[in-house]
Enzyme design. Structure first.
Site, PDB file in Angstrom:
ATOM      1  CB  CYS A 361     131.258 -89.471   9.010  1.00 17.24           C
ATOM      2  SG  CYS A 361     132.448 -88.527   8.038  1.00 17.24           S
ATOM      3  CG  HIS A 617     130.206 -84.792   9.077  1.00 19.79           C
ATOM      4  ND1 HIS A 617     130.749 -85.867   9.752  1.00 19.79           N
ATOM      5  CD2 HIS A 617     128.910 -84.710   9.468  1.00 19.79           C
ATOM      6  CE1 HIS A 617     129.817 -86.401  10.521  1.00 19.79           C
ATOM      7  NE2 HIS A 617     128.690 -85.724  10.357  1.00 19.79           N
TER       8      HIS A 617
END
Length: 709
Positions: A361, A617
């Site tokens: 990510c 994230h």
């Protein structure tokens, strides 16, 4: 006449470009030849019942402006009369793939004038008159409605209505339908059927075998346990009052005004009459397309049964397969940035953007921020590819896939990570600033974006700028402008020149520490007063500034957070105040020929992307056009299909005009607003911001030509 190369039977749909030589966006054609300039030539087919699948005209279109189709896909799309509906269906690869593989007695939800109606697929119909072998016959689905009180095996007398692929809004394969499911509603009378000519019907569509799973009930976890795990981003289903199950993704959770229990705001997979665009009780809780926002108590939500998470059967469920991705044919010509008018139709949706895989990510969000719509960094892709540098070629492939098809499969990113050569880049989560440095320095061969001069008159190059300051120097909810000014003034740092791209890293470290709970984005970043050896205006009188004072920065009487710079007279007067007697103003470097009284040209950079982090994230917000509301939210791992071993991540891009609404206010307004009352994505932007990316369109990035020293 330009020579042409004959190609085999290849169908395509035009996805980009304006009308040219008979073709326009959404048209379906068959490639009969390819010119040396890379253009496909061949017939154009009419669509809808009137077109009857006969070729109407011929034309030429650039290969990079098309998307390849199989004959079956072309026939299904041809029956969709509206070209924009074809492109909308193509932008949902999961749904379109499921429609292409429909079998007899598969349960579908179709558009009906009374709403969305459940039914069973009975036949695949060829529509039109077959005059010659060259005709491309249209295909539609004969659907039997499921009536009140009937089960899935019930039959209805013919004739049955025929629907196009675009009329199907949901597909539930037969072997995934639990026993005992009954549908209420779904009256079929009054359907405005299309006037079509049936050639013949196929008794069975596809060859999917009936498995033993069809004769047993799939056991799910207890509903209360499932609901405890529901959160924003969860895929759920809700049974309506009429018995129809609708599917969607939770976009908001909380207690609405006038309620006492927990509710969920769900963005549905399709429009339903009576739903909103994200407002409830006059209050905007999130933003989506009209008639897609459904608000219900969390107790009414269940995990999406189309993706069963457990089973008590001895026979394991079939591992989910990655949605098919049609082969990408690279071109010598690089794809330009996506036009603002086409961005939402190409990019917005699920299975859009860059597909994440194995802690990627940080890389996905950084790449989308830099190349999703930016004009400045686009200059690095203007020059011919260096075939001796595989990394550069791989990066160009990722960018071209994103800009032409709106989707980059995970294997492309994993290939790029492998080519970076470092084991940690291949498997571990990295910091975006580390990847950005490697990207610009090793892959793109670009000189450091910033040249900073410190107090000791030494110059250093860097690709990102880390904010360092004391928390007491600034307010509780600062703007990026205030943070940059305070950090550079405290460290006595100046820019040697206006950078083409400025990447500012916030005072936070990973997901465990952040100095400020909320940071207000500055849409424009004025660096005029941070340039070395450049004329500056006195903070008080506007004459040529000769001194600046760090201690005056937080002064409540002098606009706290603003850089304080003074001419000689004002410097003396300001520091005669008893509270400023201990301040030590320092002299400024200014050009010898600078006029004492002259307007100073302001140098401002424009915000084009923000990287955010929450619980390790990374996601990103990207501005895709000049309109203040043209913002996209990208998450490379918004959802997942299957388990960790056999599943795949589902990337998603969402339009978020509410971010533009918030940023359009004056900075003093948002700073006083309560972030907890802001829409979900605005809260995420304010709370989780990690890096702000600014550009100067007047000075685009550049890199040496291949072979240059």
């Amino acid at each position: 006449m330009e020579p042409q190369t004959v190609v085999g039977e290849k169908f395509f749909i035009v996805i980009r470009g304006k009308s040219r030589k008979g073709f326009s966006r959404g048209c379906i054609g068959r490639a009969e030849a390819e010119t040396q300039r890379g253009e496909l030539t061949g017939p154009l087919y009419g669509g809808g019942p009137a077109g009857a699948g006969a070729p109407k005209s011929g034309g030429a279109v650039r290969r990079e402006d098309t998307y390849p189709l199989t004959r079956h896909q072309a026939q299904l799309l041809l029956f969709v009369a509206n070209s924009s509906k074809r492109l909308e269906l193509l932008c949902n690869p999961q749904l379109f793939s499921a429609i292409c593989e429909l079998s007899r007695d598969d349960l579908v939800l179709v558009r009906h004038k009374k709403g969305h109606v459940p039914g069973l697929v009975k036949n695949l119909m060829q529509v039109g008159r077959k005059d010659s072998q060259a005709d491309l016959l249209m295909l539609g689905f004969e659907v039997e409605f499921v009536e009140d009180g009937q089960n899935l095996s019930s039959k209805k007398p013919a004739p049955l209505p025929v629907f196009s692929a675009a009329d199907i809004v949901q597909v539930v394969p037969s072997h995934n339908v639990p026993l005992g499911v009954h549908w209420r509603d779904g009256k079929s009378e009054g359907l405005n059927r299309k006037a079509v000519t049936r050639i013949h019907s196929m008794p069975s569509i596809g060859s999917r075998a009936r498995k033993a799973a069809e004769s047993r009930v799939i056991q799910h976890p207890r509903l209360d346990e499932v609901r405890e795990r529901l959160e924003v981003g969860s895929m759920v289903e809700v049974e309506s009052n009429t018995g129809i199950i609708v599917y969607g993704v939770i976009r908001w959770m909380g207690v609405p005004r006038g309620k006492t229990d927990q509710w969920a705001g769900i963005e549905l997979d399709y429009e339903v009459n009576g739903c909103s665009d994200g407002k409830y009780g006059g209050q905007r809780l999130f933003t989506c397309r009209g008639n897609r926002a459904l608000f219900v108590p969390v107790t009414k939500c269940s995990a999406d049964s189309r993706f069963p998470c457990s089973s008590t059967d001895t026979e394991p469920l079939r591992a989910p397969e990655t949605p098919p991705v049609l082969p990408f044919e690279d071109s010598d010509r690089d794809a330009p940035p996506v036009p603002e008018s086409e961005a939402t139709s190409l990019l917005v949706g699920r299975m859009k953007g860059i597909q994440g895989h194995i802690n990627s990510c940080y890389l996905d969000a950084a790449l989308f921020s830099l190349f999703g719509s930016s004009v400045t960094v686009d200059a690095i892709c203007q020059k011919p590819a260096d075939t001796e540098r595989p990394l550069t070629c791989t990066l160009r492939t990722i960018i071209n896939r994103l800009r032409r098809h709106g989707f980059v499969p995970a294997e492309c990113v994993m290939n790029f990570r492998r080519q970076l050569g470092c084991d940690s880049f291949r498997t571990d989560e990295k910091d975006p600033e580390e990847f950005i440095t490697v990207l610009f320095q090793k892959v793109l061969c670009i000189e450091p974006l910033l040249k900073l001069r410190s107090e000791g008159e030494t110059s250093q190059g860097t690709y990102t700028l880390q904010i360092f300051l004391e928390k007491e120097q600034i307010g509780q909810m600062p703007t990026v402008q205030q943070l940059l000014d305070a950090s550079c003034l405290t460290g006595n740092l100046k820019f040697e020149a206006v950078p083409s791209c400025l990447i500012v890293q916030m005072p936070r470290f990973g997901n465990k520490y952040k100095m400020f709970s909320h940071i207000i984005p500055s849409t424009e970043l004025d660096i005029t007063d941070l340039l070395y050896n450049s004329p500056r205006e006195c903070f008080v009188c506007g004459r040529l500034a000769e001194f600046e004072c760090v201690q005056c920065l937080p002064d409540q009487r002098l606009q706290p957070g603003r850089i304080k710079q003074y001419c000689t007279t004002c410097n003396t007067q300001v520091h005669t105040h008893p509270s400023r007697g201990s301040h030590a103003a320092r002299a400024l470097a200014a050009p010898a020929d600078a006029a004492a009284v002259a307007p100073v040209s302001r140098q401002a950079l424009q915000l084009f992307a923000v990287l955010c982090i929450h619980t390790s994230h990374y996601v990103s917000f990207v501005k895709y056009g000049s309109d203040p509301h043209s913002w996209l939210f990208f998450d490379s791992m918004a959802d997942r299909c299957g388990d960790d071993q056999t599943g795949y991540n589902i990337p998603e891009i969402r339009a978020c005009p509410e971010v533009g609404d918030f940023l359009c206010r004056r900075e003093e307004g948002p700073a006083r607003a309560d972030p907890l009352q802001a829409p979900e994505l605005v809260r995420r932007l304010l709370c989780d911001s990690y890096m702000f990316l600014y550009q100067n369109p007047a000075t685009p990035l550049s890199r040496p030509d291949p072979g240059e020293p």
